[in-house]
Design a protein around this motif. Structure first.
Motif, PDB file in Angstrom:
ATOM      1  N   ASN B 265      21.558 -26.015  -0.094  1.00 18.77           N
ATOM      2  CA  ASN B 265      22.544 -26.838   0.582  1.00 18.77           C
ATOM      3  C   ASN B 265      23.928 -26.659  -0.017  1.00 18.77           C
ATOM      4  O   ASN B 265      24.929 -26.756   0.681  1.00 18.77           O
ATOM      5  N   LEU B 266      23.952 -26.413  -1.300  1.00 17.49           N
ATOM      6  CA  LEU B 266      25.248 -26.198  -1.933  1.00 17.49           C
ATOM      7  C   LEU B 266      25.923 -24.991  -1.322  1.00 17.49           C
ATOM      8  O   LEU B 266      27.111 -25.000  -1.005  1.00 17.49           O
ATOM      9  N   LEU B 267      25.143 -23.940  -1.159  1.00 18.97           N
ATOM     10  CA  LEU B 267      25.708 -22.731  -0.582  1.00 18.97           C
ATOM     11  C   LEU B 267      26.226 -23.019   0.820  1.00 18.97           C
ATOM     12  O   LEU B 267      27.316 -22.600   1.201  1.00 18.97           O
ATOM     13  N   ARG B 268      25.425 -23.746   1.581  1.00 16.69           N
ATOM     14  CA  ARG B 268      25.833 -24.026   2.947  1.00 16.69           C
ATOM     15  C   ARG B 268      27.082 -24.901   2.973  1.00 16.69           C
ATOM     16  O   ARG B 268      27.963 -24.723   3.808  1.00 16.69           O
ATOM     17  N   LEU B 269      27.096 -25.822   2.072  1.00 13.86           N
ATOM     18  CA  LEU B 269      28.272 -26.681   2.038  1.00 13.86           C
ATOM     19  C   LEU B 269      29.514 -25.885   1.689  1.00 13.86           C
ATOM     20  O   LEU B 269      30.597 -26.096   2.241  1.00 13.86           O
ATOM     21  N   ASP B 274      34.460 -23.419   3.626  1.00 10.76           N
ATOM     22  CA  ASP B 274      35.267 -22.234   3.890  1.00 10.76           C
ATOM     23  C   ASP B 274      35.657 -22.157   5.365  1.00 10.76           C
ATOM     24  O   ASP B 274      36.772 -21.764   5.695  1.00 10.76           O
ATOM     25  N   ARG B 275      34.724 -22.536   6.199  1.00 13.00           N
ATOM     26  CA  ARG B 275      35.018 -22.481   7.632  1.00 13.00           C
ATOM     27  C   ARG B 275      36.247 -23.316   7.951  1.00 13.00           C
ATOM     28  O   ARG B 275      37.025 -23.012   8.832  1.00 13.00           O
ATOM     29  N   GLN B 276      36.355 -24.342   7.224  1.00 11.75           N
ATOM     30  CA  GLN B 276      37.434 -25.254   7.518  1.00 11.75           C
ATOM     31  C   GLN B 276      38.788 -24.649   7.220  1.00 11.75           C
ATOM     32  O   GLN B 276      39.793 -25.057   7.751  1.00 11.75           O
ATOM     33  N   ARG B 277      38.777 -23.726   6.345  1.00  9.76           N
ATOM     34  CA  ARG B 277      40.050 -23.121   5.989  1.00  9.76           C
ATOM     35  C   ARG B 277      40.330 -21.868   6.799  1.00  9.76           C
ATOM     36  O   ARG B 277      41.337 -21.230   6.617  1.00  9.76           O
ATOM     37  N   SER B 280      37.061 -19.421  11.649  1.00 10.01           N
ATOM     38  CA  SER B 280      35.696 -19.124  12.066  1.00 10.01           C
ATOM     39  C   SER B 280      35.086 -20.318  12.774  1.00 10.01           C
ATOM     40  O   SER B 280      35.270 -21.468  12.380  1.00 10.01           O
ATOM     41  N   LEU B 281      34.366 -20.005  13.786  1.00  8.48           N
ATOM     42  CA  LEU B 281      33.751 -21.070  14.560  1.00  8.48           C
ATOM     43  C   LEU B 281      32.329 -21.334  14.102  1.00  8.48           C
ATOM     44  O   LEU B 281      31.676 -22.247  14.597  1.00  8.48           O
ATOM     45  N   PHE B 282      31.860 -20.511  13.250  1.00  3.55           N
ATOM     46  CA  PHE B 282      30.473 -20.675  12.839  1.00  3.55           C
ATOM     47  C   PHE B 282      30.332 -21.854  11.879  1.00  3.55           C
ATOM     48  O   PHE B 282      31.080 -21.976  10.922  1.00  3.55           O
ATOM     49  N   THR B 283      29.401 -22.672  12.178  1.00  8.81           N
ATOM     50  CA  THR B 283      29.158 -23.790  11.281  1.00  8.81           C
ATOM     51  C   THR B 283      27.715 -23.719  10.802  1.00  8.81           C
ATOM     52  O   THR B 283      26.804 -23.795  11.605  1.00  8.81           O
ATOM     53  N   PRO B 284      27.538 -23.548   9.563  1.00  7.72           N
ATOM     54  CA  PRO B 284      26.155 -23.495   9.074  1.00  7.72           C
ATOM     55  C   PRO B 284      25.516 -24.877   9.186  1.00  7.72           C
ATOM     56  O   PRO B 284      26.150 -25.887   8.916  1.00  7.72           O
ATOM     57  N   SER B 285      24.289 -24.842   9.589  1.00  8.31           N
ATOM     58  CA  SER B 285      23.591 -26.129   9.645  1.00  8.31           C
ATOM     59  C   SER B 285      22.922 -26.360   8.298  1.00  8.31           C
ATOM     60  O   SER B 285      22.428 -25.433   7.665  1.00  8.31           O
ATOM     61  N   PRO B 413      31.121 -36.818   8.898  1.00  5.38           N
ATOM     62  CA  PRO B 413      31.011 -35.579   8.144  1.00  5.38           C
ATOM     63  C   PRO B 413      29.751 -35.609   7.295  1.00  5.38           C
ATOM     64  O   PRO B 413      29.237 -36.676   6.998  1.00  5.38           O
ATOM     65  N   PRO B 414      29.317 -34.456   6.941  1.00  6.63           N
ATOM     66  CA  PRO B 414      28.237 -34.431   5.962  1.00  6.63           C
ATOM     67  C   PRO B 414      28.744 -35.067   4.687  1.00  6.63           C
ATOM     68  O   PRO B 414      29.886 -34.852   4.288  1.00  6.63           O
ATOM     69  N   LYS B 415      27.903 -35.808   4.106  1.00  6.74           N
ATOM     70  CA  LYS B 415      28.402 -36.658   3.044  1.00  6.74           C
ATOM     71  C   LYS B 415      28.952 -35.865   1.869  1.00  6.74           C
ATOM     72  O   LYS B 415      29.941 -36.233   1.277  1.00  6.74           O
ATOM     73  N   ILE B 416      28.325 -34.802   1.556  1.00  8.03           N
ATOM     74  CA  ILE B 416      28.775 -34.074   0.380  1.00  8.03           C
ATOM     75  C   ILE B 416      30.155 -33.504   0.620  1.00  8.03           C
ATOM     76  O   ILE B 416      30.994 -33.466  -0.268  1.00  8.03           O
TER      77      ILE B 416
END
Lengths: 388, 597
Positions: B265-269, B274-277, B280-285, B413-416
């Motif tokens: 999950n850390l990696l995904r987070l 990164d997507r936010q910056r 990219s439209l990809f959002t990891p679930s 948002p995801p809490k983390i």
């Protein structure tokens, strides 16, 4: 004479094994004053400083190079014939019409350095048959910062009594020992050992304690038979102690099988809990050939009494003590002398530092354990002593 | 609100007793035992009984799906019992001598010979009365602390009941030990049990400790997450002190790192961040992550009336004004499916989102006000933001803006991520990124999407990192759904937001009417006229914050630059969208623009 010591076989069965590396240097700087410095390392370095003062000049041999191992290593103890106590008047010293004699006193103090606790002892001979002992320990870890134990001992030969008071729990106790047989205070015909098969002495003792604070007490009784030096067979001692309150029963049998071998066994049983224990111990003396100490002879010339005792057997070179209990734990101790150092060497099974290394070790009584395969013992304790 | 405490399920789990016994045994043997006890203490029997303790909730300081903090008053007088087995030394002289220095020992011959007796002690009729502070967090398990000495009385029955002296002694001794146990050991036990229950990594680690260690040796630096994360932050954004954690998790440090954050999950987070910056439209679930928005939405399905989370403060202010119109209808059910998460706006969103509901919602959620009571005025920016926001809101209110529009900003948002938001994103930076986003979105979305969604979507886009298509096509009602998210505001945000609300509330009248000159015409007009869209409102707060609050030179320069650009864009937009919105304005009065920061 503390009868408890006569009953116990601490020196053969419950000998303490050394702990870590310990070095002690002591000197008898004057006949009245002795000092000792003790340095040990069990993980952390600790040490102690001790002083001893005696108003009675100490005339013993103090040099570790010359001292007889028999005097410093205790093993099977030969009980001597009862001695008639001194008369009071023998102690009187008059000069110019006034008594100037003084009672002998001994003072002893020991300070443990890192843990800053102090031990002190005061012994005073009040009369030819009585003496007072006071033991003190000051330590912050104790409940009231320290304890005091006072003892009054009276020994008239035929019997001896002891009064005990400890400030801890206000424990008071009385103990006594009665020796059957002829009274040494009276004139007795010389014993004829050959007549009896076992020429010895039979004694019975009892002790009673009561702690006023915790309202608890303790009782034990014991009997002992020991042969006297005049006995012309194998010296032996056997004892039986009973604690009727706790139902424990302990029997020991010790025999000096040879000039350099002593064997001892003890059997403990508790009639309430059915717990039992069996300990077997032995003590082996290694002697040097009488011809060998030719070179050492000159140094011993000053003290003729050392070799005289066992002149024919030769000087003691070392003592090996071993014990084995029914749990399979073995205790080993080798005591001897290297050059001018007295050493004491023994393996250890555990590396846990107990509160009081010596005492607790006596309780656990294990030096290493046979059942621990591969690593029967973890460390070897060495104790070195030098004195001048 | 209701709590459901299951007492019997605890006992229904057959493994529970075994585990509890084991933990209790180790706990009992850990502390140095009195010398009278010569053997290990074994827990022979343990039964929690059938009568649950009475719990009275005194205070709830924090409440969310995965965290809870509260103070309880507990009274217990149930039928639980505990049987211990051990062996005691029956000879008091032996006990006495074993604790004394040998030098002053009277050295008795056999009077001190030991007699060990097996002892069985049953503790029953335990009466407890305690104030309990309970903190629950999914990551850190349950932490339970007694504020006072909980033990009122208990009955000790043992093998020696017939001897009054021994009985009294045991009673005293055990009460003392039990007090110690309750105060010190029970919290630790509960913590460990809860860790096993809720933190799968902890459990897995406990089972395969050896494997992990082996892996550590083998892989070394290749897997950085086996080692403790270097910049780990806790829920409030503070760096995690590993030394502080290690006693909690009772494990090695490396395991701490793993237990705290799931590696995957850390990696995904990180990817999510990164997507936010970027564009990219990809959002990891994120697997195994429960977004508060989701949970809240599903919950809502059960009780539609009460679930829309409303911040009382906002709702109050606006409800009075906005009684006229609630334009968007927010179906509860639809929201449950998937809600976009917008980390950046989330802070704002939580408040506004809460207010989005109609008036009745606001009332329903007044209970939540407690949550926002904790006010953290750490950041200067917040005040500036709030000011600007308040001005904005005033404009919006004056123009009779329905509170519903604010909903747009509510984010789940995801809490983390939220946590990271706090620490990482600096105030000057966030506008920057947003501006970029907006730019991009404007270019894309404005043309194709319907006006309403247009105005709304950009705002969302800027914030949201996930499922752009979703957002883009979303109709207002759906937006509402997204706003349902606020329920899941993390603790950190709660801390952050309250000041915002409060200041909003309080400043509202003053700032606009008395103290403050009306906002620059351009920005004000843009906000007013343009639309509910966030992007448009954006510039104004920035400008105002520039004017009102003292900022660092760098920040100031940056903001100046950005503000200029934003103003220009907003002008463009205004001119472009004016026509569009002219018609819909009546329906959708411009909402106040809220800044998360």
């Amino acid at each position: 004479m503390v009868h408890a010591k006569l009953f116990s076989f601490k020196d053969i069965l419950d000998f303490p094994t050394p702990w870590g590396l310990r070095l002690s240097v002591s000197s008898l700087s004057s006949p009245n004053l002795a000092t000792s410095y003790d340095l040990g390392s069990i993980g952390a370095v600790d040490g102690s400083l001790s002083y001893l003062y005696s108003s009675l000049p100490l005339e013993t041999i103090s040099k570790s190079a010359e001292i007889d191992l028999r005097d410093v290593v205790q093993g099977y103890r030969h009980l001597q014939e009862l001695r008639r106590p001194d008369e009071r008047r023998w102690w009187e010293v008059w000069r110019g019409g006034r008594r100037i004699d003084q009672r002998d006193t001994m003072l002893y103090g020991r300070m443990f350095l890192p843990r800053s606790s102090v031990e002190a002892m005061y012994v005073r001979r009040l009369s030819p048959t009585g003496q007072v002992k006071v033991f003190c320990v000051s330590d912050v870890r104790l409940k009231n910062g320290g304890t005091v134990l006072a003892l009054y001992q009276r020994d008239v030969g035929k019997y001896s009594t002891e009064l005990v008071y400890s400030t801890d729990e206000a424990l008071a106790g009385i103990r006594g020992l009665y020796n059957f047989g002829p009274d040494p205070r009276k004139d007795n015909p010389l014993p004829n050992p050959s007549v009896e098969r076992f020429y010895g002495r039979f004694s019975a003792g009892a002790e009673l304690y009561y702690g006023a604070m915790n309202k608890s007490g303790g009782v034990s009784t014991g009997v002992r038979f020991t042969t006297l030096p005049a006995h012309n067979g194998i010296p032996l001692t056997t004892t039986l102690t009973i604690n009727p309150l706790m139902g424990s029963l302990s029997a020991t049998y010790a025999v000096k099988a040879g000039d350099s071998l002593a064997l001892c066994s003890r059997f403990d049983f508790n009639v309430y809990s059915y717990e039992s224990d069996l300990v077997v111990g032995c003590e082996l003396w290694r002697r040097r050939r009488p011809t060998a100490p030719v070179t050492a002879e000159p140094s011993h010339s000053g003290n003729a009494d050392a070799p005289q005792h066992h002149g024919g057997v030769g000087e003691t070179a070392g003592i090996l003590k071993a014990r084995l209990n029914q749990n399979g734990s073995i205790g080993l101790l080798w005591e001897g002398r290297i050059k001018e150092l007295l050493f004491c060497l023994g393996p250890r099974a555990t590396s846990i530092i107990p509160h009081q290394p010596r005492e607790s070790n006596v309780k656990t009584g294990s030096s290493f354990d046979l059942r621990r395969q591969g690593q029967p013992f973890r460390a070897i304790g060495v104790e070195l002593q030098y004195s001048s | 609100m209701a709590f459901n405490f299951n007492w019997s399920p605890l006992t229904a789990d057959s493994l529970f007793y075994a585990r509890a016994k084991e933990l209790l045994t180790t706990a009992l043997n850990k502390s140095p035992k009195p010398p009278i006890i010569v053997d290990d203490i074994l827990v022979n029997e343990l039964n929690l009984g059938s009568i649950p303790p009475e719990l009275e909730i005194l205070e709830i300081g924090d409440l969310a799906e995965d965290r809870f903090r509260g103070i309880f008053k507990m009274c217990y007088s149930g039928d639980a019992f505990l049987t211990l087995k051990t062996r005691v030394q029956a000879n008091p002289l032996n006990t006495y001598l074993s604790t004394k220095p040998s030098f002053t020992s009277p050295q008795p011959l056999a009077a001190s010979s030991g007699l060990t007796i097996p002892l069985q002690i049953t503790l029953s009729e335990i009466k407890l009365s305690a104030f309990i502070i309970l903190v629950f967090s999914k990551q850190k398990g349950v932490t339970l602390v007694f504020r006072n000495d909980p033990l009122e009385s208990l009955k000790v029955s043992s093998t020696f009941d017939s001897i009054p002296f021994v009985r009294d002694y045991l009673q005293n001794e055990i009460e003392g030990q039990l007090r110690l146990l309750l105060m010190e050991e029970v919290p630790a036990i509960i913590h460990r049990l809860s860790l096993r229950l809720w933190v799968p990594e902890y459990r897995a680690h406990g089972d395969e400790k050896e494997n992990v260690m082996g892996a550590l040796d083998g892989r070394g630096p290749i897997d950085p997450l086996v080692a403790p994360p270097q910049g780990a932050v806790d829920s409030s954004g503070n760096p995690v002190d590993m030394a502080g954690i290690s006693p909690l998790s009772l494990d090695t440090i490396s395991s701490d790192g793993q237990a705290l954050f799931s590696q995957k999950n850390l990696l995904r987070l990180a990817a999510l961040m990164d997507r936010q910056r970027s564009l990219s439209l990809f959002t990891p679930s994120i697997e195994g992550a429960v977004f508060r928005a989701w949970a809240r939405a599903s919950e809502r399905g059960d009780a539609p009336g009460s679930n829309t989370p409303v911040t009382p403060t906002l709702s109050r202010t606006h409800s009075t004004v906005s009684s006229t119109s609630t334009i968007y209808t927010f179906p509860d059910a639809s929201g449950s499916s998937n809600l976009p998460s917008r980390p950046y706006l989330m802070g704002l969103g939580s408040t506004t989102g809460l207010s989005m509901g109609s008036n009745r919602h606001s009332r329903a959620h007044t209970g939540r006000k407690k949550k926002t009571r904790v006010v953290n005025l750490r950041r200067g920016n917040i005040s500036s933001d709030t000011k600007s926001v308040s001005e904005e809101s005033t404009t919006s209110t004056t123009s009779s803006v329905p509170p519903s529009i604010k909903i747009n900003e509510t984010v789940s948002p995801p809490k983390i991520l939220e946590e990271k938001d706090d620490g990482i994103v600096t105030p000057p930076r966030s506008p920057n990124s947003r501006v970029k986003f907006r730019d991009h979105q404007d270019g894309i979305d404005l043309g194709g999407s319907p006006p309403k969604s247009l105005s709304l979507t950009p705002a969302r886009r800027t914030d949201s990192t996930r499922k752009v298509t979703d957002v883009g096509t979303q109709t207002p009602p759906e937006l509402v759904l997204s706003k349902t998210g606020p329920s899941s505001i993390s603790g950190a945000e709660k801390l952050r937001h309250p000041p915002f609300h409060l200041s909003h509330e309080t400043h509202h009248p003053n700032s606009y009417l008395q103290e403050k000159p009306p906002p620059p015409s351009s920005s004000a007009s843009s906000t007013f006229t343009t639309s509910p869209s966030l992007n448009l409102h954006y510039p104004t707060p920035l400008l105002q914050s520039l004017e009102t609050t003292p900022v660092g030179i760098l920040e100031r320069a940056l903001m100046m630059k950005m503000a200029g650009e934003i103003a220009r864009r907003s002008q463009d937009e205004k001119s472009m969208e004016n026509g569009f919105w002219a018609g819909s304005e009546r329906d959708y009065p411009p909402p106040p623009a809220y800044e998360s920061r």
